[in-house]
Design a protein around this motif. Structure first.
Motif, PDB file in Angstrom:
ATOM      1  N   GLY A  48       0.777  -1.227   0.000  1.00  0.00           N
ATOM      2  CA  GLY A  48       0.000   0.000   0.000  1.00  0.00           C
ATOM      3  C   GLY A  48       0.808   1.275   0.000  1.00  0.00           C
ATOM      4  N   PHE A  49       2.094   1.210  -0.361  1.00  0.00           N
ATOM      5  CA  PHE A  49       2.944   2.406  -0.384  1.00  0.00           C
ATOM      6  C   PHE A  49       2.894   3.082  -1.755  1.00  0.00           C
ATOM      7  CE2 PHE A  49       4.891   0.366   3.292  1.00  0.00           C
ATOM      8  CZ  PHE A  49       5.157   1.458   4.115  1.00  0.00           C
ATOM      9  N   VAL A  50       2.941   4.410  -1.742  1.00  0.00           N
ATOM     10  CA  VAL A  50       3.054   5.228  -2.942  1.00  0.00           C
ATOM     11  C   VAL A  50       4.081   6.320  -2.650  1.00  0.00           C
ATOM     12  CG1 VAL A  50       1.914   6.837  -4.508  1.00  0.00           C
ATOM     13  CG2 VAL A  50       0.690   4.809  -3.701  1.00  0.00           C
ATOM     14  N   THR A  51       5.010   6.532  -3.578  1.00  0.00           N
ATOM     15  CA  THR A  51       6.014   7.593  -3.424  1.00  0.00           C
ATOM     16  C   THR A  51       5.884   8.588  -4.578  1.00  0.00           C
ATOM     17  OG1 THR A  51       7.664   6.246  -4.595  1.00  0.00           O
ATOM     18  CG2 THR A  51       7.651   6.120  -2.196  1.00  0.00           C
ATOM     19  N   ARG A  52       6.194   9.872  -4.264  1.00  0.00           N
ATOM     20  CA  ARG A  52       6.122  10.942  -5.261  1.00  0.00           C
ATOM     21  C   ARG A  52       7.444  11.691  -5.297  1.00  0.00           C
ATOM     22  NH1 ARG A  52       0.190  13.802  -4.141  1.00  0.00           N
ATOM     23  NH2 ARG A  52      -1.102  12.102  -4.991  1.00  0.00           N
TER      24      ARG A  52
ATOM     25  N   TYR B 288      10.103  14.962  -2.012  1.00  0.00           N
ATOM     26  CA  TYR B 288       9.870  13.523  -1.876  1.00  0.00           C
ATOM     27  C   TYR B 288       8.760  13.281  -0.869  1.00  0.00           C
ATOM     28  CZ  TYR B 288      10.895   8.700  -0.331  1.00  0.00           C
ATOM     29  OH  TYR B 288      10.806   7.383   0.023  1.00  0.00           O
ATOM     30  N   GLU B 289       7.694  12.601  -1.305  1.00  0.00           N
ATOM     31  CA  GLU B 289       6.554  12.278  -0.453  1.00  0.00           C
ATOM     32  C   GLU B 289       6.346  10.769  -0.385  1.00  0.00           C
ATOM     33  OE1 GLU B 289       3.787  16.256  -1.358  1.00  0.00           O
ATOM     34  OE2 GLU B 289       3.094  14.247  -1.963  1.00  0.00           O
ATOM     35  N   VAL B 290       5.823  10.337   0.785  1.00  0.00           N
ATOM     36  CA  VAL B 290       5.482   8.919   0.983  1.00  0.00           C
ATOM     37  C   VAL B 290       4.050   8.848   1.499  1.00  0.00           C
ATOM     38  CG1 VAL B 290       6.009   6.786   2.223  1.00  0.00           C
ATOM     39  CG2 VAL B 290       7.872   8.283   1.486  1.00  0.00           C
TER      40      VAL B 290
END
Length: 309
Positions: A248-252, A289-291
């Protein structure tokens, strides 16, 4: 004894008186000649039979020698065939051993073991106190049995190494999908997650990521393996890359100068996905950087610091 001699021409007669010794000599001559002939014939026949027997014995010995020579040639051919078979088996075992050594080196590298702990290029370290010596000579059958045992051990070793390789590969995949590390090769943190003063308005604001400042055009790296779910320009973010990962992880990754991937691409951990820039709402070259975990923004700091599960 009187012997009368008669002349055939004149018809005259003449008598001779033989004494005892003369009679004995005459009797011996009359009887000895036939006996001598008989004895000579017997001896001649016996010698001829002996010659025949000797000839048959020589022929039999010659036949036996020829048979033994044929058997010896057959044994020699059989031994050569066995040696060739053993040579082929040894060559196959050496090839398999080379493969095992290569696999062992590969697994050692994957497992991150210390140098020298498992050195597949060296013989196994063994030893022990002297316990007596035995003079043992191996026959062909014993050698074949030993080769069979060695082959069985190699097969078991190959199976264990393949299982270990599969386990390490799975662990490698888990590590690839594990969100961790920094999204840049070089750089420094210029802004943390949480409340801060907005650099444009000067008012308090909430910062949903971490900013890594660095050199413009340097690589931006994926922090875990995953699938690129979005790329393009977004208000405030500039050129943005979004990657979905396991659990369920998403990084930007925002403010990029240019993008190296597109939606649908599968990326690996540490793979360059963009080049650092200052697009969007930015004061200089950096990556925002976002998580997100299950759709909720989380502080990336804890994921930056961890390296393994």
């Amino acid at each position: 004894m009187r012997v009368i001699l008669v002349s055939r021409k004149q018809g005259a007669q003449r008598s001779v008186e033989l004494g005892r010794w003369s009679r004995a000599l005459l009797s011996l001559c009359c009887l000895g000649l036939p006996l001598g002939m008989v004895g000579g014939g017997y001896l001649w026949g016996h010698a001829d039979a002996a010659d025949n027997l000797r000839g048959e014995a020589l022929d039999s010995m010659q036949d036996e020698l020829e048979r033994q020579a044929e058997e010896l040639a057959g044994l020699r051919n059989q031994a050569q065939s066995q040696v060739q078979a053993l040579t082929v088996n040894l060559a196959e075992l050496q090839a398999r051993m080379t493969r095992l050594d290569a696999l062992g080196e590969h697994l050692t590298t994957m497992a991150g073991l210390e140098d020298g702990e498992f050195d597949f290029s060296q013989p196994a370290a063994v030893g022990g106190p002297l316990g007596g010596e035995f003079n043992v000579e191996y026959g062909t059958g014993d050698l074949l049995a030993e080769l069979g045992l060695f082959q069985a051990q190699l097969a078991d070793r190959e199976q264990q190494l393949e299982i270990l390789g599969a386990l390490l590969a799975n662990r490698r995949l888990d590590e690839e999908s594990w969100v961790s590390g920094r999204p840049v090769e070089k750089g420094w943190i210029s802004s943390y997650y949480g409340k801060r003063t907005d650099p444009f308005s000067g008012k308090p604001a909430f910062h949903h990521g971490i900013d890594f400042a660095g050199k413009e055009g340097s690589n931006i790296l994926a922090v875990a393996a995953g699938v690129v779910t979005w790329t393009g320009s977004k208000p405030g973010y500039g050129n943005l890359v979004e990657i979905s990962h396991e659990d369920g992880f998403v990084t930007r990754y925002a403010h990029n100068k240019s993008l190296l991937v597109k939606a649908g691409d599968v990326v690996r951990k540490g793979e360059p996905i963009a080049l650092m820039g200052s697009t969007g709402r930015s004061t200089g070259a950096h990556v925002h950087y976002e998580v997100y975990k299950h759709g909720r923004s989380v502080d990336p700091s804890s994921y930056v610091r961890r390296t393994r599960r």
